[in-house]
Design an enzyme around this catalytic site. Structure first.
Site, short mmCIF file in Angstrom:
data_model
loop_
_atom_site.label_atom_id
_atom_site.label_comp_id
_atom_site.label_asym_id
_atom_site.label_seq_id
_atom_site.Cartn_x
_atom_site.Cartn_y
_atom_site.Cartn_z
N LYS A 49 -3.93 -9.82 -7.26
CA LYS A 49 -5.17 -10.12 -6.56
C LYS A 49 -6.31 -9.26 -7.12
O LYS A 49 -6.10 -8.09 -7.41
CB LYS A 49 -4.93 -9.80 -5.08
CG LYS A 49 -6.03 -10.19 -4.14
CD LYS A 49 -5.65 -9.84 -2.70
CE LYS A 49 -6.12 -8.45 -2.35
NZ LYS A 49 -6.69 -8.30 -1.01
N LYS A 103 -10.70 -4.50 -4.49
CA LYS A 103 -11.71 -3.45 -4.54
C LYS A 103 -11.14 -2.16 -5.07
O LYS A 103 -11.82 -1.40 -5.71
CB LYS A 103 -12.19 -3.13 -3.12
CG LYS A 103 -12.99 -4.18 -2.49
CD LYS A 103 -13.60 -3.59 -1.23
CE LYS A 103 -13.16 -4.34 0.01
NZ LYS A 103 -12.05 -3.70 0.69
N LYS A 158 0.84 -1.22 0.00
CA LYS A 158 0.00 0.00 0.00
C LYS A 158 0.87 1.26 0.00
O LYS A 158 0.44 2.29 -0.53
CB LYS A 158 -0.94 0.02 1.21
CG LYS A 158 -1.96 -1.10 1.23
CD LYS A 158 -3.23 -0.77 0.47
CE LYS A 158 -4.08 -2.01 0.32
NZ LYS A 158 -5.15 -1.95 -0.61
P1 ATP Z 1 -8.29 -3.14 -0.99
O1 ATP Z 1 -8.18 -3.25 -2.46
O2 ATP Z 1 -8.93 -1.87 -0.55
O3 ATP Z 1 -7.02 -3.40 -0.27
P2 ATP Z 1 -9.39 -5.77 -0.94
O4 ATP Z 1 -10.25 -5.91 -2.12
O5 ATP Z 1 -8.05 -6.35 -0.99
O6 ATP Z 1 -9.31 -4.25 -0.52
P3 ATP Z 1 -10.04 -6.40 1.76
O7 ATP Z 1 -11.01 -5.54 2.47
O8 ATP Z 1 -8.61 -6.18 2.05
O9 ATP Z 1 -10.26 -6.37 0.21
O10 ATP Z 1 -10.40 -7.91 2.02
C1 ATP Z 1 -11.55 -8.39 2.64
C2 ATP Z 1 -11.46 -9.87 2.84
O11 ATP Z 1 -11.59 -10.50 1.57
C3 ATP Z 1 -10.15 -10.37 3.40
O12 ATP Z 1 -10.40 -11.49 4.21
C4 ATP Z 1 -9.36 -10.73 2.19
O13 ATP Z 1 -8.40 -11.69 2.49
C5 ATP Z 1 -10.44 -11.27 1.27
N1 ATP Z 1 -10.11 -11.02 -0.12
C6 ATP Z 1 -10.01 -9.81 -0.72
N2 ATP Z 1 -9.68 -9.95 -2.01
C7 ATP Z 1 -9.59 -11.27 -2.23
C8 ATP Z 1 -9.28 -12.06 -3.35
N3 ATP Z 1 -9.00 -11.51 -4.50
N4 ATP Z 1 -9.29 -13.39 -3.22
C9 ATP Z 1 -9.60 -13.96 -2.06
N5 ATP Z 1 -9.88 -13.29 -0.95
C10 ATP Z 1 -9.88 -11.96 -1.01
#
Ligand code: ATP
Ligand code: LTN
Length: 334
Positions: A199, A202, A117
């Site tokens: 990954k 969001k 980040k």
């Molecule tokens: P950001 O992009 O803002 O960092 P994010 O999309 O990575 O957000 P988080 O809020 O960090 O999402 O994740 C919420 C939950 O969903 C966590 O338990 C994370 O491990 C899971 N998660 C997020 N993205 C994935 C993914 N692509 N595959 C599997 N699990 C995920």
């Protein structure tokens, strides 16, 4: 309650930093639902974590409510589980300050998410981004959670939570339960449809790589039809050499509730051109009821408010007990 053995407790959260994706659903929410009968569950909208990255206030409010509605429409039952918004339970932030005095600069510097980040937000490497895992540790430890269901990328933070808890316990006695991460065997790592080495997230900038929980069927189909695949023609799971196809296999398996091997067998001899829309259709059917339910919940703001207020009250009562104990242990006057 007293003479019954306490059910194991689960806590998990997602930060409303963007619209929920298929990744957040498959890696997190989907697993939360099944836990509700055998565990005491708390599920939270981690809005305080979201502000470690600059947010538009109006959007943040919209997304927090939408996320809550998505939890409920996906099958989290607020009568069984405690569903709440993190900032409504002030004790999390209070415990976070105390725990920050038991977390080391060195260990926080080693967190992959922090490094990641900081690179992405080079103009705003604020202290909250650095101490993010301490707040997450307090989310977990304040309820003495036994299990923390998360995607793969959050395992390191749960490990750090254990280290902090261990350090605290070794000075003050058994105050905190040591939590364990629970990472589901399928769906723990959903990658971007456009760049499958990253990954699906969001806050990703490429909208075609990311399927949103609230996407309409046409959008979902379009994104899957355009998904990046690999050279070769075999539908075979091999993350290293075939990241695109492997990701689609992972998604199909999670959507259909079968293993990767079963998916491979089901599409043996089929082309990528047949496989991609099949994955799209499976995801459309998976997400359709969630989107429709969430839309109708969001029309009734008063009901949503009632649910999150009740959740906050129940959570606050549990949190206050731990915070009080911690304060006494460290020598604060309570
Ligand atoms: P950001 O992009 O803002 O960092 P994010 O999309 O990575 O957000 P988080 O809020 O960090 O999402 O994740 C919420 C939950 O969903 C966590 O338990 C994370 O491990 C899971 N998660 C997020 N993205 C994935 C993914 N692509 N595959 C599997 N699990 C995920
Ligand atoms: N850091 C997590 C979200 C999160 C969380 C938590 C997960 C905040 N608090 C407590 C599990 C338990 C993330 O980025 N996905």
């Amino acid at each position: 309650m007293e003479n019954q053995e306490r059910k194991k407790r689960i806590l998990s959260a997602i930060k409303p930093s963007g619209d929920l994706t298929l990744g957040s659903y498959m890696g997190a929410i989907k697993n939360w639902i099944g836990f509700q009968d055998s565990f005491d569950c708390l599920y939270c909208v981690a809005d305080l974590h979201a502000i470690t990255v600059r947010q538009d206030p109006k959007e943040l409010r919209r997304r927090s409510l939408e996320q809550l509605a998505a939890y409920l429409s996906a099958g989290i039952d607020y009568r069984k589980s405690i569903v709440f918004i993190q900032s409504h339970v002030a004790a999390h932030a209070e415990l976070s300050w105390i725990l920050g005095c038991y977390a080391m600069f060195g260990e926080l510097s080693r967190m992959t998410q922090f490094k990641d980040k900081s690179q992405k937000n080079a103009d705003n490497i604020n202290a909250g981004l650095f101490t993010y895992p301490v707040l997450m540790a307090s989310d977990i430890l304040i309820y003495n959670a036994d299990l923390v269901p998360v995607g793969d990328d959050q395992k390191q933070h749960v490990e750090l939570t254990r280290d902090i808890a261990n350090r605290f316990n070794s000075v003050y006695g058994n105050v905190f339960t040591l939590p364990e991460a629970f990472v589901a065997p399928v769906g723990a790592r959903i990658m971007s449809l456009q760049s499958p080495e990253n990954k699906m997230s969001k806050s990703e900038s490429d909208p075609n790589g990311c399927v949103l929980l609230m996407d309409k069927p046409d959008d979902i189909m379009r994104k899957f039809k355009r998904a990046v695949t690999d050279s070769g023609r075999e539908i075979r799971f091999d993350r290293e050499n075939k990241p695109g196809v492997s990701n689609l296999i992972e998604i199909y398996s999670a959507a259909a509730g079968i293993s990767r091997e079963e998916t491979e067998a089901r599409f043996e001899g089929k082309s990528y051109g047949e496989f991609k829309p099949a994955v799209g259709e499976a995801v459309v059917e998976l997400l359709r009821p969630i989107r429709e339910n969430a839309e109708s919940l969001l029309r009734d703001k008063a009901e949503l408010e009632r649910i999150y207020k009740e959740g906050a009250e129940r959570a606050a009562a549990l949190a206050a007990r731990t915070l009080n104990k911690v304060k006494k242990k460290v020598g604060l006057i309570v």
